[in-house]
Design a protein around this motif. Structure first.
Motif, mmCIF file in Angstrom:
data_model
loop_
_atom_site.group_PDB
_atom_site.id
_atom_site.type_symbol
_atom_site.label_atom_id
_atom_site.label_comp_id
_atom_site.label_asym_id
_atom_site.label_seq_id
_atom_site.Cartn_x
_atom_site.Cartn_y
_atom_site.Cartn_z
ATOM 1 N N GLU A 111 0.820 -0.999 0.108
ATOM 2 C CA GLU A 111 -0.137 0.191 0.034
ATOM 3 C C GLU A 111 0.938 1.035 0.060
ATOM 4 N N PRO A 112 1.101 1.634 -1.243
ATOM 5 C CA PRO A 112 2.147 2.820 -1.260
ATOM 6 C C PRO A 112 1.740 4.205 -0.701
ATOM 7 N N ARG A 113 0.375 4.333 -0.164
ATOM 8 C CA ARG A 113 0.036 5.452 0.228
ATOM 9 C C ARG A 113 0.129 5.592 1.973
ATOM 10 N N VAL A 114 0.800 4.683 2.632
ATOM 11 C CA VAL A 114 0.700 4.553 3.994
ATOM 12 C C VAL A 114 1.740 5.490 4.223
ATOM 13 N N ILE A 115 1.416 6.196 5.427
ATOM 14 C CA ILE A 115 2.169 7.286 6.161
ATOM 15 C C ILE A 115 2.917 6.739 7.333
ATOM 16 N N ARG A 116 2.493 6.387 8.084
ATOM 17 C CA ARG A 116 3.233 5.796 9.245
ATOM 18 C C ARG A 116 4.424 5.046 9.119
ATOM 19 N N ALA A 117 4.134 3.891 8.278
ATOM 20 C CA ALA A 117 5.245 3.125 7.793
ATOM 21 C C ALA A 117 6.473 3.905 7.256
ATOM 22 N N ARG A 118 6.157 4.890 6.330
ATOM 23 C CA ARG A 118 7.200 5.636 5.971
ATOM 24 C C ARG A 118 7.950 6.510 6.808
ATOM 25 N N GLY A 119 7.252 7.134 7.821
ATOM 26 C CA GLY A 119 7.893 7.637 8.852
ATOM 27 C C GLY A 119 8.899 6.779 9.538
ATOM 28 N N THR A 120 8.124 5.454 9.945
ATOM 29 C CA THR A 120 8.973 4.681 10.949
ATOM 30 C C THR A 120 10.366 4.284 9.813
ATOM 31 N N LEU A 121 9.789 3.856 8.698
ATOM 32 C CA LEU A 121 11.291 3.447 7.894
ATOM 33 C C LEU A 121 12.255 4.403 7.963
ATOM 34 N N ALA A 122 12.035 5.818 7.650
ATOM 35 C CA ALA A 122 12.952 6.821 7.558
ATOM 36 C C ALA A 122 13.629 7.039 8.754
ATOM 37 N N SER A 123 12.996 7.062 10.137
ATOM 38 C CA SER A 123 13.673 7.005 11.379
ATOM 39 C C SER A 123 14.483 5.751 11.583
ATOM 40 N N ILE A 138 12.349 10.246 3.793
ATOM 41 C CA ILE A 138 11.585 11.633 4.195
ATOM 42 C C ILE A 138 10.855 12.318 3.386
ATOM 43 N N ARG A 139 11.494 12.204 2.033
ATOM 44 C CA ARG A 139 10.656 12.988 0.961
ATOM 45 C C ARG A 139 9.465 12.331 0.548
ATOM 46 N N GLU A 140 9.504 11.115 0.543
ATOM 47 C CA GLU A 140 8.288 10.223 0.192
ATOM 48 C C GLU A 140 7.190 10.457 1.316
ATOM 49 N N TYR A 141 7.759 10.496 2.498
ATOM 50 C CA TYR A 141 6.717 10.560 3.599
ATOM 51 C C TYR A 141 6.090 11.916 3.609
ATOM 52 N N VAL A 142 6.828 12.939 3.211
ATOM 53 C CA VAL A 142 6.099 14.326 3.244
ATOM 54 C C VAL A 142 5.427 14.309 2.056
ATOM 55 N N ASP A 143 5.620 13.931 0.924
ATOM 56 C CA ASP A 143 4.703 13.725 -0.365
ATOM 57 C C ASP A 143 3.618 13.037 0.111
ATOM 58 N N VAL A 144 3.569 11.834 0.671
ATOM 59 C CA VAL A 144 2.407 11.090 0.873
ATOM 60 C C VAL A 144 1.372 11.934 1.994
ATOM 61 N N THR A 145 2.164 12.096 2.817
ATOM 62 C CA THR A 145 1.284 13.126 4.113
ATOM 63 C C THR A 145 0.749 14.294 3.246
ATOM 64 N N ARG A 146 1.114 15.015 2.434
ATOM 65 C CA ARG A 146 0.611 16.260 1.817
ATOM 66 C C ARG A 146 -0.766 15.599 0.920
ATOM 67 N N GLU A 147 -0.179 14.343 -0.082
ATOM 68 C CA GLU A 147 -1.219 13.934 -1.032
ATOM 69 C C GLU A 147 -2.402 13.320 -0.483
ATOM 70 N N ARG A 148 -2.155 13.013 0.809
ATOM 71 C CA ARG A 148 -3.406 12.300 1.484
ATOM 72 C C ARG A 148 -4.076 13.136 2.531
ATOM 73 N N GLY A 149 -3.399 14.299 2.664
ATOM 74 C CA GLY A 149 -4.100 15.406 3.541
ATOM 75 C C GLY A 149 -4.203 15.179 5.066
ATOM 76 N N ALA A 150 -3.032 14.535 5.264
ATOM 77 C CA ALA A 150 -3.080 13.877 6.554
ATOM 78 C C ALA A 150 -2.792 14.850 7.571
ATOM 79 N N ASP A 151 -2.563 14.313 8.929
ATOM 80 C CA ASP A 151 -2.286 15.369 10.111
ATOM 81 C C ASP A 151 -1.009 15.931 9.845
ATOM 82 N N ILE A 152 -0.869 17.276 9.432
ATOM 83 C CA ILE A 152 0.349 18.090 9.090
ATOM 84 C C ILE A 152 1.144 18.203 10.305
#
Length: 186
Positions: A111-123, A138-152
């Protein structure tokens, strides 16, 4: 009896009844597969509930991963994502960061649109000092976060935490740029 078996086998060899048998067996095959999968899911859920996650986090991680795989196979994406996340958390708790990284990547492929796993992976990549891969994540995390309109606000806080994990100037620059993109810094 002996001759009846021979006649039956020769009928099938000659092709009689093959199409009907395939048409009947496909729904039956799917039904049986679903029943086996449902049974395995229930069995794994029972095992997870009986596992002491604090004393046996690696067992909990493996069970949650197996359960996520079964849910993915059954087409239940929401439960698969949930249990992959549980497994990632358990692997990290057990100190198996390589397994957690691999599972984050598997979840992102699933699921390429997951946010939390991207942040965890970056950390995790930052902790491993794999700065180039961490910057990409980190770049992917930010892109997906913005794309999904998640909790900024949550994303900003997580980025600030990532900045505390490293002294690397390139990573800190990527984080600073990301914070700017999310409107945290002007």
């Amino acid at each position: 009896r002996h001759n009846a078996g021979r006649r039956l086998r020769s009928r099938f060899r000659a092709g009689h009844g093959d199409r009907e048998d395939r048409e009947q067996s496909e729904p039956m095959r799917k039904y049986l597969h679903r029943r086996r999968t449902d049974g395995r899911i229930e069995d794994l859920r029972r095992q997870i509930s009986e596992t002491d996650r604090e004393r046996a986090p690696l067992d909990a991680a493996r069970l949650a991963r197996d359960l996520a795989d079964l849910y993915a196979e059954a087409g239940n994406r929401v439960e698969a994502i949930r249990w992959y996340g549980q497994s990632i958390d358990a692997y990290m708790y057990a100190g198996f960061s390589d397994a957690a990284i691999a599972l984050c990547r598997k979840l992102i492929r699933f699921e390429p649109r997951v946010i939390r796993a991207r942040g965890t992976l970056a950390s995790l990549l930052l902790a491993r000092r794999d700065y180039e891969a961490a910057c990409d994540e980190i770049r992917e995390y930010v892109d997906v976060t913005r794309e999904r309109g998640a909790d900024i606000d949550l994303a900003r806080e997580r980025l600030r935490t990532m900045a505390d994990l490293t002294d690397d100037p390139d990573v800190r620059s990527v984080i600073a740029q990301s914070l700017i993109e999310l409107g945290a810094v002007e």
